[in-house]
Design a protein around this motif. Sequence first.
Motif, PDB file in Angstrom:
ATOM      1  N   LEU A  22       0.901  -1.187  -0.123  1.00 42.32           N
ATOM      2  CA  LEU A  22      -0.090  -0.108  -0.133  1.00 42.32           C
ATOM      3  C   LEU A  22       0.961   1.453  -0.191  1.00 42.32           C
ATOM      4  CD1 LEU A  22      -2.798   1.378   0.299  1.00 42.32           C
ATOM      5  CD2 LEU A  22      -2.729   0.815   2.519  1.00 42.32           C
ATOM      6  N   VAL A  23       0.918   1.917  -0.971  1.00 44.97           N
ATOM      7  CA  VAL A  23       1.909   3.174  -1.428  1.00 44.97           C
ATOM      8  C   VAL A  23       1.155   4.347  -0.479  1.00 44.97           C
ATOM      9  CG1 VAL A  23       3.081   4.796  -3.059  1.00 44.97           C
ATOM     10  CG2 VAL A  23       2.540   2.110  -3.445  1.00 44.97           C
ATOM     11  N   SER A  24       1.993   4.603   0.536  1.00 41.23           N
ATOM     12  CA  SER A  24       1.419   5.831   1.485  1.00 41.23           C
ATOM     13  C   SER A  24       2.020   7.036   1.368  1.00 41.23           C
ATOM     14  CB  SER A  24       1.437   5.233   2.969  1.00 41.23           C
ATOM     15  OG  SER A  24       2.906   4.615   3.169  1.00 41.23           O
ATOM     16  N   LYS A  25       3.046   7.198   0.176  1.00 42.58           N
ATOM     17  CA  LYS A  25       3.440   8.584   0.112  1.00 42.58           C
ATOM     18  C   LYS A  25       2.498   9.873   0.118  1.00 42.58           C
ATOM     19  CE  LYS A  25       3.767   8.073  -4.879  1.00 42.58           C
ATOM     20  NZ  LYS A  25       4.236   7.462  -6.358  1.00 42.58           N
ATOM     21  N   THR A  26       2.809  10.853   0.801  1.00 41.81           N
ATOM     22  CA  THR A  26       2.013  12.187   0.977  1.00 41.81           C
ATOM     23  C   THR A  26       0.869  11.938   1.808  1.00 41.81           C
ATOM     24  OG1 THR A  26       0.661  11.955  -0.877  1.00 41.81           O
ATOM     25  CG2 THR A  26       2.602  12.782  -1.419  1.00 41.81           C
ATOM     26  N   MET A  66      10.700   0.599   0.018  1.00 45.44           N
ATOM     27  CA  MET A  66      11.066   1.815  -0.870  1.00 45.44           C
ATOM     28  C   MET A  66      10.706   1.376  -2.033  1.00 45.44           C
ATOM     29  SD  MET A  66      12.386   4.542  -1.317  1.00 45.44           S
ATOM     30  CE  MET A  66      12.408   5.027   0.336  1.00 45.44           C
ATOM     31  N   VAL A  67       9.813   1.941  -2.875  1.00 42.74           N
ATOM     32  CA  VAL A  67       9.309   1.819  -4.284  1.00 42.74           C
ATOM     33  C   VAL A  67       9.931   2.886  -5.125  1.00 42.74           C
ATOM     34  CG1 VAL A  67       7.226   0.618  -3.452  1.00 42.74           C
ATOM     35  CG2 VAL A  67       7.078   3.064  -4.066  1.00 42.74           C
ATOM     36  N   GLY A  68      10.322   4.272  -4.846  1.00 43.55           N
ATOM     37  CA  GLY A  68      10.610   5.133  -5.626  1.00 43.55           C
ATOM     38  C   GLY A  68      12.027   5.359  -5.822  1.00 43.55           C
ATOM     39  N   GLY A 152       9.127  -3.104 -12.282  1.00 46.63           N
ATOM     40  CA  GLY A 152       9.176  -2.235 -13.467  1.00 46.63           C
ATOM     41  C   GLY A 152       7.751  -1.603 -13.251  1.00 46.63           C
ATOM     42  N   MET A 153       7.880  -0.433 -14.071  1.00 46.84           N
ATOM     43  CA  MET A 153       6.636   0.516 -14.274  1.00 46.84           C
ATOM     44  C   MET A 153       6.297   0.654 -15.923  1.00 46.84           C
ATOM     45  SD  MET A 153       8.001   3.536 -11.522  1.00 46.84           S
ATOM     46  CE  MET A 153       6.354   4.332 -11.456  1.00 46.84           C
ATOM     47  N   ALA A 154       5.107   0.241 -16.067  1.00 40.81           N
ATOM     48  CA  ALA A 154       4.858   0.465 -17.420  1.00 40.81           C
ATOM     49  C   ALA A 154       4.607   1.890 -17.964  1.00 40.81           C
ATOM     50  CB  ALA A 154       3.542  -0.502 -17.662  1.00 40.81           C
ATOM     51  N   GLY A 194       2.761  -3.543 -11.533  1.00 40.30           N
ATOM     52  CA  GLY A 194       1.150  -2.928 -11.272  1.00 40.30           C
ATOM     53  C   GLY A 194       0.957  -1.835 -10.197  1.00 40.30           C
ATOM     54  N   MET A 195       0.325  -0.974 -10.622  1.00 40.87           N
ATOM     55  CA  MET A 195      -0.128   0.289  -9.929  1.00 40.87           C
ATOM     56  C   MET A 195      -1.554   0.485  -9.675  1.00 40.87           C
ATOM     57  SD  MET A 195       3.118   2.529 -10.843  1.00 40.87           S
ATOM     58  CE  MET A 195       2.280   3.955 -10.623  1.00 40.87           C
ATOM     59  N   SER A 196      -2.110   1.574  -9.266  1.00 38.93           N
ATOM     60  CA  SER A 196      -3.541   1.561  -9.308  1.00 38.93           C
ATOM     61  C   SER A 196      -4.155   1.470 -10.694  1.00 38.93           C
ATOM     62  CB  SER A 196      -3.946   3.030  -8.921  1.00 38.93           C
ATOM     63  OG  SER A 196      -3.641   2.861  -7.605  1.00 38.93           O
ATOM     64  N   ASP A 197      -3.538   1.839 -11.553  1.00 41.14           N
ATOM     65  CA  ASP A 197      -4.227   2.024 -12.898  1.00 41.14           C
ATOM     66  C   ASP A 197      -4.061   0.476 -13.928  1.00 41.14           C
ATOM     67  OD1 ASP A 197      -5.677   4.429 -12.576  1.00 41.14           O
ATOM     68  OD2 ASP A 197      -3.732   5.496 -13.486  1.00 41.14           O
ATOM     69  N   VAL A 210       1.816  -6.107  -5.980  1.00 44.71           N
ATOM     70  CA  VAL A 210       1.234  -4.870  -6.812  1.00 44.71           C
ATOM     71  C   VAL A 210       1.572  -3.643  -5.768  1.00 44.71           C
ATOM     72  CG1 VAL A 210      -0.272  -5.851  -8.277  1.00 44.71           C
ATOM     73  CG2 VAL A 210      -0.888  -5.560  -6.059  1.00 44.71           C
ATOM     74  N   ARG A 211       1.757  -2.384  -6.201  1.00 40.72           N
ATOM     75  CA  ARG A 211       2.255  -1.340  -5.598  1.00 40.72           C
ATOM     76  C   ARG A 211       1.007  -0.420  -5.632  1.00 40.72           C
ATOM     77  NH1 ARG A 211       6.242  -1.980  -9.204  1.00 40.72           N
ATOM     78  NH2 ARG A 211       5.564   0.126 -10.063  1.00 40.72           N
ATOM     79  N   ILE A 212       0.081  -0.113  -4.889  1.00 38.43           N
ATOM     80  CA  ILE A 212      -1.149   0.504  -5.120  1.00 38.43           C
ATOM     81  C   ILE A 212      -1.283   1.752  -3.922  1.00 38.43           C
ATOM     82  CG2 ILE A 212      -3.618   0.284  -5.231  1.00 38.43           C
ATOM     83  CD1 ILE A 212      -3.265  -2.261  -6.179  1.00 38.43           C
ATOM     84  N   GLY A 213      -1.414   3.001  -4.432  1.00 40.68           N
ATOM     85  CA  GLY A 213      -1.818   4.190  -3.630  1.00 40.68           C
ATOM     86  C   GLY A 213      -2.975   4.626  -3.614  1.00 40.68           C
ATOM     87  N   SER A 214      -3.317   5.452  -4.819  1.00 36.09           N
ATOM     88  CA  SER A 214      -4.608   6.343  -5.119  1.00 36.09           C
ATOM     89  C   SER A 214      -5.569   5.563  -5.198  1.00 36.09           C
ATOM     90  CB  SER A 214      -4.392   7.288  -6.358  1.00 36.09           C
ATOM     91  OG  SER A 214      -3.859   6.407  -7.450  1.00 36.09           O
ATOM     92  N   ALA A 215      -5.738   4.195  -5.629  1.00 37.80           N
ATOM     93  CA  ALA A 215      -6.895   3.395  -5.592  1.00 37.80           C
ATOM     94  C   ALA A 215      -7.514   3.010  -4.282  1.00 37.80           C
ATOM     95  CB  ALA A 215      -6.826   2.135  -6.612  1.00 37.80           C
ATOM     96  N   GLU A 219      -7.240  10.119  -4.722  1.00 40.14           N
ATOM     97  CA  GLU A 219      -6.205  10.809  -5.644  1.00 40.14           C
ATOM     98  C   GLU A 219      -5.303  11.586  -4.671  1.00 40.14           C
ATOM     99  OE1 GLU A 219      -5.453  10.599  -8.782  1.00 40.14           O
ATOM    100  OE2 GLU A 219      -6.932   9.014  -8.862  1.00 40.14           O
ATOM    101  N   ARG A 220      -3.830  11.549  -5.008  1.00 37.85           N
ATOM    102  CA  ARG A 220      -3.006  12.582  -4.267  1.00 37.85           C
ATOM    103  C   ARG A 220      -3.145  14.062  -4.636  1.00 37.85           C
ATOM    104  NH1 ARG A 220       0.000   8.119  -5.064  1.00 37.85           N
ATOM    105  NH2 ARG A 220       0.298   8.676  -6.907  1.00 37.85           N
ATOM    106  N   SER A 221      -3.024  14.991  -3.766  1.00 38.34           N
ATOM    107  CA  SER A 221      -3.219  16.320  -4.201  1.00 38.34           C
ATOM    108  C   SER A 221      -2.033  16.819  -4.532  1.00 38.34           C
ATOM    109  CB  SER A 221      -3.917  17.153  -2.786  1.00 38.34           C
ATOM    110  OG  SER A 221      -3.275  16.751  -1.737  1.00 38.34           O
TER     111      SER A 221
HETATM  112  C1  PLP Z   1       3.195   6.638  -6.391  1.00 37.78           C
HETATM  113  C2  PLP Z   1       3.888   5.073  -6.794  1.00 37.78           C
HETATM  114  C3  PLP Z   1       2.985   4.083  -6.882  1.00 37.78           C
HETATM  115  C4  PLP Z   1       1.605   3.824  -6.714  1.00 37.78           C
HETATM  116  O1  PLP Z   1       1.079   4.764  -7.502  1.00 37.78           O
HETATM  117  P1  PLP Z   1      -0.763   4.885  -7.480  1.00 37.78           P
HETATM  118  O2  PLP Z   1      -1.084   5.233  -9.124  1.00 37.78           O
HETATM  119  O3  PLP Z   1      -1.053   5.782  -6.464  1.00 37.78           O
HETATM  120  O4  PLP Z   1      -1.285   3.588  -7.276  1.00 37.78           O
HETATM  121  C5  PLP Z   1       3.616   2.685  -7.216  1.00 37.78           C
HETATM  122  N1  PLP Z   1       4.938   2.419  -7.522  1.00 37.78           N
HETATM  123  C6  PLP Z   1       5.724   3.532  -7.585  1.00 37.78           C
HETATM  124  C7  PLP Z   1       7.176   3.306  -7.735  1.00 37.78           C
HETATM  125  C8  PLP Z   1       5.517   5.102  -7.062  1.00 37.78           C
HETATM  126  O5  PLP Z   1       6.165   6.013  -7.072  1.00 37.78           O
END
Ligand code: PLP
Length: 221
Positions: A22-26, A66-68, A152-154, A194-197, A210-215, A219-221
């Motif tokens: 669960l991606v909790s940045k911000t 750490m995902v970023g 990886g990020m698509a 895999g992320m929210s979208d 899967v790394r999911i935040g906004s779903a 949405e992040r402001s």
């Molecule tokens: C922010 C982030 C996510 C999550 O993104 P959402 O679109 O909010 O799900 C996943 N992976 C990485 C590397 C990110 O920086």
Amino acid sequence: MSIQANLDAVRKLLPAGVSLVLVSKTRSNEEIMQAYDAGQRLFGESKAQEMLPKHESLPGDIQWHMVGHLQRNKVKYIAPFVSLIHSVDSLKLLKEINKQGKKHDRVIPCLLQMHIADESTKFGMDRGELTELLESEGYQQMQHVRIRGLMGMATFTDDQAKVRSEFGQLKDAFASIKKAYFPKDEHFTELSMGMSDDFRLGIEEGSTMVRIGSAIFGERS
Ligand SMILES: *Cc1c(COP(=O)(O)O)cnc(C)c1O
């Protein structure tokens, strides 16, 4: 919908064996605690300087990923406690993680980030660079890191076929790297994609994380 309801909805879509980071940045500690109270223990952050105070002020049984993109001079902040670094994109960074792991008497679990998207803004290594890292003497001597898989990020696009093919590339790389470099290593198991979208596509293509935040948080402001 509440964080708890969103979390439940996403969990229903995850097959057994796929973990949710669960991606909790911000997000505030209050928001994070809502997910914690709903049973979530795995959280992802994209900045070391944001992860550290959250680790210090939130419950000790949270596993922090750490995902970023991680700068070498920030590794020291998270080395004592981080559970998995998804974003290793160079041998130099891995060397620093190994050095900090040694200092704290730990073996730090890592994923190698592969560049699969079109956007040049996304980090990661290409196939050649991955091979070079894995075959380097520097890597082979490291005793304080453990490579557990790939991330990886698509490309950010509505074109599902494109996203699917990029995830497919990552999955193929995972399989061939496993065969060539980790054939008997029971720790080399993770494919973070895999992320929210695009997490549904990620799962269809073989994701284990899967790394999911906004779903879930909105949405992040
Ligand atoms: C922010 C982030 C996510 C999550 O993104 P959402 O679109 O909010 O799900 C996943 N992976 C990485 C590397 C990110 O920086």
